[in-house]
Write a protein that holds these residues in place. Structure first.
Motif, PDB file in Angstrom:
ATOM      1  N   PHE A  85      -1.637   4.280 -15.471  1.00  0.00           N
ATOM      2  CA  PHE A  85      -2.128   3.153 -14.670  1.00  0.00           C
ATOM      3  C   PHE A  85      -1.014   2.142 -14.433  1.00  0.00           C
ATOM      4  O   PHE A  85      -0.742   1.727 -13.296  1.00  0.00           O
ATOM      5  N   ALA A  86      -0.344   1.731 -15.506  1.00  0.00           N
ATOM      6  CA  ALA A  86       0.697   0.704 -15.405  1.00  0.00           C
ATOM      7  C   ALA A  86       1.875   1.184 -14.554  1.00  0.00           C
ATOM      8  O   ALA A  86       2.382   0.444 -13.696  1.00  0.00           O
ATOM      9  N   LEU A  87       2.297   2.418 -14.776  1.00  0.00           N
ATOM     10  CA  LEU A  87       3.436   2.958 -14.026  1.00  0.00           C
ATOM     11  C   LEU A  87       3.110   3.079 -12.540  1.00  0.00           C
ATOM     12  O   LEU A  87       3.948   2.768 -11.681  1.00  0.00           O
ATOM     13  N   ALA A  88       1.894   3.525 -12.229  1.00  0.00           N
ATOM     14  CA  ALA A  88       1.494   3.675 -10.829  1.00  0.00           C
ATOM     15  C   ALA A  88       1.429   2.327 -10.125  1.00  0.00           C
ATOM     16  O   ALA A  88       1.785   2.202  -8.949  1.00  0.00           O
ATOM     17  N   LEU A  89       0.978   1.318 -10.843  1.00  0.00           N
ATOM     18  CA  LEU A  89       0.884  -0.016 -10.258  1.00  0.00           C
ATOM     19  C   LEU A  89       2.272  -0.556  -9.914  1.00  0.00           C
ATOM     20  O   LEU A  89       2.494  -1.091  -8.815  1.00  0.00           O
ATOM     21  N   VAL A  90       3.214  -0.391 -10.828  1.00  0.00           N
ATOM     22  CA  VAL A  90       4.596  -0.811 -10.571  1.00  0.00           C
ATOM     23  C   VAL A  90       5.166  -0.035  -9.388  1.00  0.00           C
ATOM     24  O   VAL A  90       5.875  -0.597  -8.541  1.00  0.00           O
ATOM     25  N   MET A  91       4.842   1.254  -9.323  1.00  0.00           N
ATOM     26  CA  MET A  91       5.339   2.103  -8.241  1.00  0.00           C
ATOM     27  C   MET A  91       4.947   1.550  -6.872  1.00  0.00           C
ATOM     28  O   MET A  91       5.790   1.447  -5.967  1.00  0.00           O
ATOM     29  N   VAL A  92       3.678   1.175  -6.700  1.00  0.00           N
ATOM     30  CA  VAL A  92       3.216   0.692  -5.393  1.00  0.00           C
ATOM     31  C   VAL A  92       3.867  -0.635  -5.035  1.00  0.00           C
ATOM     32  O   VAL A  92       4.248  -0.865  -3.887  1.00  0.00           O
ATOM     33  N   VAL A  93       4.015  -1.506  -6.018  1.00  0.00           N
ATOM     34  CA  VAL A  93       4.677  -2.796  -5.769  1.00  0.00           C
ATOM     35  C   VAL A  93       6.114  -2.562  -5.290  1.00  0.00           C
ATOM     36  O   VAL A  93       6.578  -3.202  -4.333  1.00  0.00           O
ATOM     37  N   LEU A  94       6.800  -1.623  -5.915  1.00  0.00           N
ATOM     38  CA  LEU A  94       8.172  -1.311  -5.511  1.00  0.00           C
ATOM     39  C   LEU A  94       8.205  -0.631  -4.143  1.00  0.00           C
ATOM     40  O   LEU A  94       9.142  -0.832  -3.366  1.00  0.00           O
ATOM     41  N   ASN A  95       7.181   0.165  -3.823  1.00  0.00           N
ATOM     42  CA  ASN A  95       7.099   0.773  -2.494  1.00  0.00           C
ATOM     43  C   ASN A  95       6.992  -0.302  -1.418  1.00  0.00           C
ATOM     44  O   ASN A  95       7.619  -0.206  -0.363  1.00  0.00           O
ATOM     45  N   ILE A  96       6.163  -1.307  -1.680  1.00  0.00           N
ATOM     46  CA  ILE A  96       6.012  -2.409  -0.729  1.00  0.00           C
ATOM     47  C   ILE A  96       7.348  -3.099  -0.486  1.00  0.00           C
ATOM     48  O   ILE A  96       7.688  -3.461   0.649  1.00  0.00           O
ATOM     49  N   ARG A  97       8.128  -3.247  -1.561  1.00  0.00           N
ATOM     50  CA  ARG A  97       9.436  -3.902  -1.462  1.00  0.00           C
ATOM     51  C   ARG A  97      10.518  -2.958  -0.959  1.00  0.00           C
ATOM     52  O   ARG A  97      11.672  -3.355  -0.835  1.00  0.00           O
ATOM     53  N   GLN A  98      10.142  -1.698  -0.674  1.00  0.00           N
ATOM     54  CA  GLN A  98      11.068  -0.673  -0.198  1.00  0.00           C
ATOM     55  C   GLN A  98      12.206  -0.431  -1.184  1.00  0.00           C
ATOM     56  O   GLN A  98      13.346  -0.166  -0.796  1.00  0.00           O
ATOM     57  N   SER A  99      11.892  -0.508  -2.467  1.00  0.00           N
ATOM     58  CA  SER A  99      12.886  -0.252  -3.499  1.00  0.00           C
ATOM     59  C   SER A  99      12.918   1.238  -3.844  1.00  0.00           C
ATOM     60  O   SER A  99      11.874   1.828  -4.173  1.00  0.00           O
ATOM     61  N   PRO A 100      14.089   1.877  -3.790  1.00  0.00           N
ATOM     62  CA  PRO A 100      14.189   3.295  -4.156  1.00  0.00           C
ATOM     63  C   PRO A 100      13.744   3.584  -5.589  1.00  0.00           C
ATOM     64  O   PRO A 100      13.379   4.710  -5.917  1.00  0.00           O
ATOM     65  N   TRP A 101      13.760   2.569  -6.449  1.00  0.00           N
ATOM     66  CA  TRP A 101      13.334   2.764  -7.833  1.00  0.00           C
ATOM     67  C   TRP A 101      11.854   3.123  -7.924  1.00  0.00           C
ATOM     68  O   TRP A 101      11.381   3.619  -8.955  1.00  0.00           O
ATOM     69  N   LEU A 136      -7.112  -1.679  -6.797  1.00  0.00           N
ATOM     70  CA  LEU A 136      -5.906  -2.486  -6.616  1.00  0.00           C
ATOM     71  C   LEU A 136      -4.994  -1.856  -5.572  1.00  0.00           C
ATOM     72  O   LEU A 136      -4.336  -2.564  -4.795  1.00  0.00           O
ATOM     73  N   PHE A 137      -4.960  -0.507  -5.534  1.00  0.00           N
ATOM     74  CA  PHE A 137      -4.151   0.191  -4.543  1.00  0.00           C
ATOM     75  C   PHE A 137      -4.584  -0.177  -3.120  1.00  0.00           C
ATOM     76  O   PHE A 137      -3.743  -0.303  -2.225  1.00  0.00           O
ATOM     77  N   VAL A 138      -5.891  -0.321  -2.906  1.00  0.00           N
ATOM     78  CA  VAL A 138      -6.380  -0.676  -1.575  1.00  0.00           C
ATOM     79  C   VAL A 138      -5.822  -2.033  -1.152  1.00  0.00           C
ATOM     80  O   VAL A 138      -5.342  -2.204  -0.020  1.00  0.00           O
ATOM     81  N   VAL A 139      -5.872  -2.983  -2.072  1.00  0.00           N
ATOM     82  CA  VAL A 139      -5.346  -4.325  -1.788  1.00  0.00           C
ATOM     83  C   VAL A 139      -3.842  -4.266  -1.545  1.00  0.00           C
ATOM     84  O   VAL A 139      -3.322  -4.851  -0.579  1.00  0.00           O
ATOM     85  N   LEU A 140      -3.137  -3.534  -2.411  1.00  0.00           N
ATOM     86  CA  LEU A 140      -1.681  -3.436  -2.283  1.00  0.00           C
ATOM     87  C   LEU A 140      -1.283  -2.689  -1.011  1.00  0.00           C
ATOM     88  O   LEU A 140      -0.269  -3.021  -0.377  1.00  0.00           O
ATOM     89  N   ALA A 141      -2.075  -1.680  -0.624  1.00  0.00           N
ATOM     90  CA  ALA A 141      -1.777  -0.956   0.614  1.00  0.00           C
ATOM     91  C   ALA A 141      -1.915  -1.873   1.820  1.00  0.00           C
ATOM     92  O   ALA A 141      -1.135  -1.788   2.774  1.00  0.00           O
ATOM     93  N   ALA A 142      -2.911  -2.758   1.790  1.00  0.00           N
ATOM     94  CA  ALA A 142      -3.071  -3.731   2.882  1.00  0.00           C
ATOM     95  C   ALA A 142      -1.873  -4.676   2.922  1.00  0.00           C
ATOM     96  O   ALA A 142      -1.368  -5.019   4.006  1.00  0.00           O
ATOM     97  N   VAL A 143      -1.405  -5.087   1.739  1.00  0.00           N
ATOM     98  CA  VAL A 143      -0.214  -5.938   1.664  1.00  0.00           C
ATOM     99  C   VAL A 143       0.998  -5.167   2.164  1.00  0.00           C
ATOM    100  O   VAL A 143       1.842  -5.696   2.902  1.00  0.00           O
ATOM    101  N   GLY A 144       1.093  -3.897   1.755  1.00  0.00           N
ATOM    102  CA  GLY A 144       2.212  -3.065   2.200  1.00  0.00           C
ATOM    103  C   GLY A 144       2.242  -2.897   3.697  1.00  0.00           C
ATOM    104  O   GLY A 144       3.313  -2.963   4.325  1.00  0.00           O
TER     105      GLY A 144
END
Length: 204
Positions: free
Chosen positions: A21-37, A179-187
């Protein structure tokens, strides 16, 4: 690590699901920021979730995690060295042909995965599992190429996943996908701005 435990006396989960859960959440946040990490977190989270989904008999989702690992390696390369200049791909939109190919890939994947799950597994949700698995494959490929429409796909997919994970008593993962739904809208909003900025730079 995948032994059942109760979180806050309400949510039945496991330590493995919590870490995933925690790793996936960080992953989406970094995707929004377009970070290769983001891709490193994607690989790790997918590997852990494969175990979680196996125990829940979500075999389509389990298999999807291995595909995510392969696509994440490719996506990592694309974000770092892809594109015409080999400095990483930029945000872009799908063409009409891209929409057609994506739709056909989703349909073909659904039919193939659903047939496999019905014939060779004991899952009780072969069709919805196949539909969401196939759609997730399409979404991940679009994300790896920084197609803006990947966020549209993820919003729709994640909304349906919430119900599936509640059905499977994966309440923490259901919360994650909320949370992914909210983050996807932000993305989607963030990447639209990035695309507009790219267009402005070209004009200037």
């Amino acid at each position: 690590m995948n032994d059942p435990l109760t979180l806050f006396g309400l949510v039945h989960t496991s330590l493995l699901e919590i870490v995933s859960f925690a790793l996936a959440l960080v992953m989406v946040v970094l995707n929004i920021r377009q970070s290769p990490w983001a891709w490193l977190f994607s690989i790790t989270s997918a590997a852990l979730y494969a175990v979680v989904f196996y125990d829940s008999k979500l075999y389509g989702d389990m298999s999807l995690q291995f595909f995510f690992i392969a696509v994440s390696l490719w996506g990592w390369y694309q974000w770092l060295f892809g594109g015409v200049s080999h400095h990483g791909v930029l945000v872009s939109r799908l063409t009409s042909k891209g929409w057609l190919y994506s739709g056909l890939a989703w349909l073909f994947g659904f039919v193939a995965i659903a047939s496999f799950l019905r014939l060779f597994t004991d899952t009780d949700v072969p069709h919805i599992d196949a539909f969401l698995t196939s759609g997730s494959l399409v979404g991940q490929l679009l994300l790896s190429r920084k197609k803006l429409e990947n966020w549209h796909v993820w919003i729709g997919i994640d909304l349906i996943y919430i119900g599936l994970y509640i059905h499977k008593n994966l309440y923490l993962t259901a919360l994650l996908f909320s949370l992914f739904v909210v983050l996807a809208a932000v993305g989607l909003r963030t990447w639209k701005k990035s695309l507009a900025n790219q267009f402005a730079e070209v004009i200037n």
